[in-house]
Design a protein around this motif. Structure first.
Motif, PDB file in Angstrom:
ATOM      1  N   ALA A   1    -101.937 -32.073   1.354  1.00  0.00           N
ATOM      2  CA  ALA A   1    -102.858 -31.666   0.279  1.00  0.00           C
ATOM      3  C   ALA A   1    -103.778 -30.547   0.758  1.00  0.00           C
ATOM      4  N   ARG A   2    -104.267 -30.682   1.963  1.00  0.00           N
ATOM      5  CA  ARG A   2    -105.158 -29.661   2.516  1.00  0.00           C
ATOM      6  C   ARG A   2    -104.426 -28.337   2.697  1.00  0.00           C
TER       7      ARG A   2
ATOM      8  N   PRO B   1    -105.713 -25.783   8.087  1.00  0.00           N
ATOM      9  CA  PRO B   1    -104.779 -26.634   7.326  1.00  0.00           C
ATOM     10  C   PRO B   1    -103.297 -26.441   7.629  1.00  0.00           C
TER      11      PRO B   1
ATOM     12  N   GLN C   1    -102.599 -36.436   3.204  1.00  0.00           N
ATOM     13  CA  GLN C   1    -103.863 -35.733   3.445  1.00  0.00           C
ATOM     14  C   GLN C   1    -103.629 -34.357   4.060  1.00  0.00           C
TER      15      GLN C   1
ATOM     16  N   PRO D   1     -96.799 -25.927  -3.982  1.00  0.00           N
ATOM     17  CA  PRO D   1     -97.445 -27.066  -4.641  1.00  0.00           C
ATOM     18  C   PRO D   1     -96.485 -28.172  -5.077  1.00  0.00           C
TER      19      PRO D   1
ATOM     20  N   GLN E   1    -101.771 -27.382   0.995  1.00  0.00           N
ATOM     21  CA  GLN E   1    -101.469 -26.874  -0.345  1.00  0.00           C
ATOM     22  C   GLN E   1    -102.696 -26.229  -0.985  1.00  0.00           C
ATOM     23  N   GLN E   2    -103.875 -26.785  -0.749  1.00  0.00           N
ATOM     24  CA  GLN E   2    -105.107 -26.224  -1.318  1.00  0.00           C
ATOM     25  C   GLN E   2    -105.378 -24.815  -0.820  1.00  0.00           C
ATOM     26  N   THR E   3    -104.931 -24.508   0.377  1.00  0.00           N
ATOM     27  CA  THR E   3    -105.127 -23.155   0.917  1.00  0.00           C
ATOM     28  C   THR E   3    -103.974 -22.223   0.577  1.00  0.00           C
TER      29      THR E   3
END
Length: 191
Positions: free
Chosen positions: A139-140, A87, A136, A149, A142-144
């Motif tokens: 977001a990926r 990511p 996209q 955020p 940020q998820q890791t």
């Protein structure tokens, strides 16, 4: 420029005029920048200015036609990176390619600006494509936990466009773009 499902198919002569206009615009934008009088493009294409304005009612519409394939490649590249790359690296790679494209092309930064700020239907596909790709990838990342955020896709695109714009006339544009993007990415990491 080919007709999409929502566009009416042009007569063969009208399609040739569109292609000549896009080719002429690509050449003129590369040589003289995107602020060139549009009538100069019509003359270069060998068509009347009424034909130009009928097919491309705004400068932004012409820019998007010139860079349509390139913008579609930007969107496809984001999808490739989403599928195959870690990511944080995917986001960094995509942004670096975006700023390098912008800093090496006199019209691409203007097209990206349209993607960020453009109004109306002629800008909607461009805005959607670029924004969705950035969203996209962001977001990926940020998820890791690789990116704070509170960062938004629009902020990222504005930063990338600013870097591309500020380096587009520099003799070492790629190096400067990479350095500025590196500084930006450092600032995006959680503290």
């Amino acid at each position: 420029m080919s007709a999409t499902s929502g566009e009416r198919r042009l007569r063969a002569d009208a399609q040739r005029n569109v292609e000549r206009l896009v080719d002429a615009a690509r050449e003129v934008f590369a040589q003289r920048g995107v602020d060139v009088p549009l009538d100069d493009i019509a003359r270069r294409a060998g068509v009347g200015n009424a034909t130009l304005y009928r097919r491309f009612p705004t400068r932004q519409a012409l820019l998007q036609a010139v860079y349509r394939d390139h913008l579609e490649q930007v969107g496809a590249r984001a999808q490739d990176l989403l599928a195959s790359t870690a990511p944080a690296e995917a986001l960094a790679t995509w942004l670096l390619e975006l700023v390098r494209d912008g800093s090496s092309s006199r019209g691409f930064t203007a097209t990206l600006k349209t993607a960020l700020h453009g109004e109306g239907a002629d800008a909607a596909w461009c805005r959607s494509l670029v924004h969705n790709a950035a969203e996209q990838l962001l977001a990926r990342a940020q998820q890791t936990g690789a990116v704070r955020p509170d960062v938004t896709a629009i902020q990222l695109l504005k930063l990338a466009n600013g870097i591309a714009f500020s380096t587009e006339h520099e003799p070492d544009a790629d190096r400067q773009a990479e350095q500025l993007l590196s500084l930006t990415l450092t600032g995006l990491r959680p503290t």
